[in-house]
Write a protein that holds these residues in place. Structure first.
Motif, PDB file in Angstrom:
ATOM      1  N   ARG A 256      -2.533  -0.765  -7.981  1.00 15.44           N
ATOM      2  CA  ARG A 256      -1.342   0.086  -8.065  1.00 15.44           C
ATOM      3  C   ARG A 256      -1.260   0.782  -9.420  1.00 15.44           C
ATOM      4  O   ARG A 256      -0.955   1.977  -9.506  1.00 15.44           O
ATOM      5  CB  ARG A 256      -0.084  -0.745  -7.807  1.00 15.44           C
ATOM      6  N   ASP A 257      -1.542   0.040 -10.478  1.00 17.99           N
ATOM      7  CA  ASP A 257      -1.529   0.638 -11.814  1.00 17.99           C
ATOM      8  C   ASP A 257      -2.587   1.732 -11.922  1.00 17.99           C
ATOM      9  O   ASP A 257      -2.336   2.821 -12.466  1.00 17.99           O
ATOM     10  CB  ASP A 257      -1.778  -0.427 -12.884  1.00 17.99           C
ATOM     11  N   LEU A 258      -3.776   1.447 -11.419  1.00 17.03           N
ATOM     12  CA  LEU A 258      -4.870   2.410 -11.496  1.00 17.03           C
ATOM     13  C   LEU A 258      -4.529   3.665 -10.706  1.00 17.03           C
ATOM     14  O   LEU A 258      -4.832   4.790 -11.140  1.00 17.03           O
ATOM     15  CB  LEU A 258      -6.155   1.764 -10.970  1.00 17.03           C
ATOM     16  N   ALA A 259      -3.889   3.499  -9.540  1.00 18.76           N
ATOM     17  CA  ALA A 259      -3.498   4.650  -8.727  1.00 18.76           C
ATOM     18  C   ALA A 259      -2.555   5.569  -9.498  1.00 18.76           C
ATOM     19  O   ALA A 259      -2.662   6.801  -9.430  1.00 18.76           O
ATOM     20  CB  ALA A 259      -2.835   4.176  -7.431  1.00 18.76           C
ATOM     21  N   ARG A 260      -1.609   4.990 -10.269  1.00 19.43           N
ATOM     22  CA  ARG A 260      -0.676   5.802 -11.054  1.00 19.43           C
ATOM     23  C   ARG A 260      -1.411   6.571 -12.158  1.00 19.43           C
ATOM     24  O   ARG A 260      -1.151   7.746 -12.394  1.00 19.43           O
ATOM     25  CB  ARG A 260       0.394   4.911 -11.678  1.00 19.43           C
ATOM     26  N   TYR A 261      -2.330   5.903 -12.822  1.00 17.67           N
ATOM     27  CA  TYR A 261      -3.069   6.560 -13.895  1.00 17.67           C
ATOM     28  C   TYR A 261      -3.943   7.693 -13.358  1.00 17.67           C
ATOM     29  O   TYR A 261      -3.999   8.781 -13.949  1.00 17.67           O
ATOM     30  CB  TYR A 261      -3.958   5.552 -14.627  1.00 17.67           C
ATOM     31  N   LEU A 262      -4.610   7.445 -12.253  1.00 13.68           N
ATOM     32  CA  LEU A 262      -5.539   8.433 -11.702  1.00 13.68           C
ATOM     33  C   LEU A 262      -4.808   9.622 -11.098  1.00 13.68           C
ATOM     34  O   LEU A 262      -5.357  10.731 -11.031  1.00 13.68           O
ATOM     35  CB  LEU A 262      -6.430   7.776 -10.646  1.00 13.68           C
ATOM     36  N   ALA A 263      -3.569   9.401 -10.656  1.00 14.22           N
ATOM     37  CA  ALA A 263      -2.806  10.472 -10.009  1.00 14.22           C
ATOM     38  C   ALA A 263      -2.502  11.628 -10.949  1.00 14.22           C
ATOM     39  O   ALA A 263      -2.256  12.756 -10.499  1.00 14.22           O
ATOM     40  CB  ALA A 263      -1.507   9.916  -9.432  1.00 14.22           C
ATOM     41  N   VAL A 264      -2.503  11.392 -12.260  1.00 12.60           N
ATOM     42  CA  VAL A 264      -2.148  12.451 -13.221  1.00 12.60           C
ATOM     43  C   VAL A 264      -3.371  13.154 -13.802  1.00 12.60           C
ATOM     44  O   VAL A 264      -3.215  14.062 -14.636  1.00 12.60           O
ATOM     45  CB  VAL A 264      -1.272  11.876 -14.358  1.00 12.60           C
ATOM     46  N   ILE A 265      -4.590  12.745 -13.398  1.00  8.26           N
ATOM     47  CA  ILE A 265      -5.796  13.397 -13.943  1.00  8.26           C
ATOM     48  C   ILE A 265      -6.760  13.825 -12.834  1.00  8.26           C
ATOM     49  O   ILE A 265      -7.971  13.693 -12.963  1.00  8.26           O
ATOM     50  CB  ILE A 265      -6.522  12.478 -14.951  1.00  8.26           C
ATOM     51  N   PRO A 266      -6.264  14.380 -11.705  1.00 13.23           N
ATOM     52  CA  PRO A 266      -7.179  14.775 -10.631  1.00 13.23           C
ATOM     53  C   PRO A 266      -7.980  16.013 -11.013  1.00 13.23           C
ATOM     54  O   PRO A 266      -7.581  16.790 -11.897  1.00 13.23           O
ATOM     55  CB  PRO A 266      -6.235  15.068  -9.470  1.00 13.23           C
ATOM     56  N   ARG A 267      -9.082  16.217 -10.356  1.00 20.25           N
ATOM     57  CA  ARG A 267      -9.873  17.434 -10.504  1.00 20.25           C
ATOM     58  C   ARG A 267     -10.544  17.733  -9.172  1.00 20.25           C
ATOM     59  O   ARG A 267     -10.658  16.850  -8.305  1.00 20.25           O
ATOM     60  CB  ARG A 267     -10.896  17.311 -11.637  1.00 20.25           C
ATOM     61  N   ASP A 268     -11.022  18.965  -9.009  1.00 18.65           N
ATOM     62  CA  ASP A 268     -11.565  19.396  -7.725  1.00 18.65           C
ATOM     63  C   ASP A 268     -13.048  19.110  -7.559  1.00 18.65           C
ATOM     64  O   ASP A 268     -13.547  19.059  -6.435  1.00 18.65           O
ATOM     65  CB  ASP A 268     -11.327  20.903  -7.539  1.00 18.65           C
ATOM     66  N   THR A 269     -13.756  18.957  -8.651  1.00 15.72           N
ATOM     67  CA  THR A 269     -15.206  18.790  -8.582  1.00 15.72           C
ATOM     68  C   THR A 269     -15.630  17.481  -9.239  1.00 15.72           C
ATOM     69  O   THR A 269     -14.913  16.898 -10.046  1.00 15.72           O
ATOM     70  CB  THR A 269     -15.922  19.954  -9.291  1.00 15.72           C
ATOM     71  N   SER A 270     -16.826  17.050  -8.894  1.00 14.31           N
ATOM     72  CA  SER A 270     -17.350  15.803  -9.454  1.00 14.31           C
ATOM     73  C   SER A 270     -17.644  15.960 -10.941  1.00 14.31           C
ATOM     74  O   SER A 270     -18.232  16.964 -11.368  1.00 14.31           O
ATOM     75  CB  SER A 270     -18.627  15.400  -8.725  1.00 14.31           C
ATOM     76  N   PRO A 271     -17.270  14.991 -11.751  1.00 15.05           N
ATOM     77  CA  PRO A 271     -17.613  15.038 -13.176  1.00 15.05           C
ATOM     78  C   PRO A 271     -19.008  14.484 -13.462  1.00 15.05           C
ATOM     79  O   PRO A 271     -19.452  14.504 -14.611  1.00 15.05           O
ATOM     80  CB  PRO A 271     -16.544  14.152 -13.806  1.00 15.05           C
ATOM     81  N   PHE A 272     -19.674  13.971 -12.403  1.00 13.23           N
ATOM     82  CA  PHE A 272     -20.979  13.336 -12.586  1.00 13.23           C
ATOM     83  C   PHE A 272     -22.104  14.357 -12.485  1.00 13.23           C
ATOM     84  O   PHE A 272     -22.023  15.331 -11.718  1.00 13.23           O
ATOM     85  CB  PHE A 272     -21.196  12.239 -11.541  1.00 13.23           C
ATOM     86  N   ILE A 273     -23.174  14.128 -13.215  1.00 13.96           N
ATOM     87  CA  ILE A 273     -24.318  15.051 -13.205  1.00 13.96           C
ATOM     88  C   ILE A 273     -25.300  14.746 -12.090  1.00 13.96           C
ATOM     89  O   ILE A 273     -26.198  15.541 -11.822  1.00 13.96           O
ATOM     90  CB  ILE A 273     -25.057  15.029 -14.564  1.00 13.96           C
ATOM     91  N   ASN A 274     -25.137  13.598 -11.427  1.00 10.80           N
ATOM     92  CA  ASN A 274     -26.044  13.205 -10.347  1.00 10.80           C
ATOM     93  C   ASN A 274     -25.244  12.950  -9.073  1.00 10.80           C
ATOM     94  O   ASN A 274     -24.027  12.774  -9.114  1.00 10.80           O
ATOM     95  CB  ASN A 274     -26.861  11.967 -10.739  1.00 10.80           C
TER      96      ASN A 274
END
Length: 324
Positions: A256-274
């Protein structure tokens, strides 16, 4: 010649997780390498054939055709042996990810093809029945002596060495060699089929690693809508490299805590290079740092057996996944 009595079906004895025996009791124990593989009971009736059984009792003889020749080496010596099936990587270390490509394959043609790509090796470490005589009541030391006397060795099987009374040495050696850990076995212990016994102790090497969260996958059932697993990476010169997903160890509160933190930093594309290869991922800005434990790395560069430990707010924003 009288017909040979059928071999008994013997379930493998199991080890309890725990600390290695300490100083003052080491002399009563033997220490073996813990291999990252699949348990296998080998029944050889002495006629040149073998039957391979999984820990659950399923017939795996067709799955690992390269082990069939072991039956010929045991011709005339009816035996039931215990061991671990592994697939070795380029450095000669067991890789469970490679073994998974072999497990459960019942089609003979498919199994034969895979045996050329990912050949297995059977690490034999016990003998429970030989020449019509049960060895279940014999001590570990006696059984290992009998096993050594069989002189078994081939392109796809061997009898790995063990050490007596030097647990620390075995631990350090297995760590340097990149093995999963150590199994301690009491020298006087009898073989207890199907029992998870205190006479056998397994201890794994655990590595702690700080990783960067670049996304998450949704949980199922009671955790629908919450992170089922965090998609994690490590920062390299080229960018953020995906190294796996970790969900084991996350409590409901942490989800639940992680869901709150992640909800404020979404993005449309993958940040990974692979490539990630996870269905329906949710991407986030790679700002949160987590601490996980793992037992090692797969040949694909992913973490093996990752377990969530905690978020690292003290390290958040300190890692920049972009190349300098």
């Amino acid at each position: 010649m009288a017909p040979t009595a059928p071999l008994p079906a013997i379930r493998p004895m199991l080890a309890l997780s725990g600390a290695l025996p300490g100083e003052g009791e080491e002399e009563h124990w033997a220490f073996e390498v813990k291999f990252d593989g699949a348990r296998c009971v080998t029944a050889a009736p002495g006629d040149g054939t073998v039957r391979l059984s999984t820990r659950g009792g399923n017939d795996a003889s067709a799955t690992y055709p390269e082990l069939a020749a072991l039956g010929e080496q045991l011709r005339g010596r009816p035996a039931v042996l215990d061991g671990e099936v592994v697939v070795l990587d380029d450095q000669g270390r067991p890789d469970f990810g490679l073994l998974q490509r072999r497990m459960g394959v019942a089609d003979p043609r498919r199994a034969a093809h895979l045996s050329g790509q990912y050949p297995v090796h059977l690490m034999l470490f016990d003998v429970m029945h030989l020449d019509g005589r049960s060895l279940l009541g014999s001590s570990y030391r006696e059984r290992r002596s009998v096993l050594a006397g069989l002189g078994l060795g081939g392109p796809h099987w061997s009898v790995p060495a063990f050490v007596e009374g030097h647990g620390h040495q075995a631990w350090e050696t297995s760590l340097r060699a990149g093995f999963e850990g150590v199994v301690a076995k009491r020298l006087s212990s009898r073989y207890a089929p199907g029992v998870r016994s205190t006479d056998w102790r397994k201890t794994k090497h655990v590595v702690t690693l700080d990783v960067i969260i670049g996304g998450w996958s949704e949980g199922r059932g009671g955790i629908t809508g919450l992170p089922g697993a965090a998609l994690i990476g490590v920062a390299e010169r080229a960018g953020l490299r995906f190294v796996g997903a970790v969900g084991s160890g996350l409590s409901d509160r942490e989800r639940r805590d992680l869901a709150r933190y992640l909800a404020v930093i979404p993005r449309d594309t993958s940040p990974f290079i692979n490539p990630v290869g996870v269905p329906a991922p949710h991407w986030v800005e790679p700002r949160l740092v987590a601490e996980i434990t793992l037992s090692g790395w797969t040949s694909a560069g992913h973490v093996r057996h990752p377990v969530w430990h905690r978020l690292r707010p003290d390290l958040t924003r300190l890692h920049d996944p972009r190349p300098p």
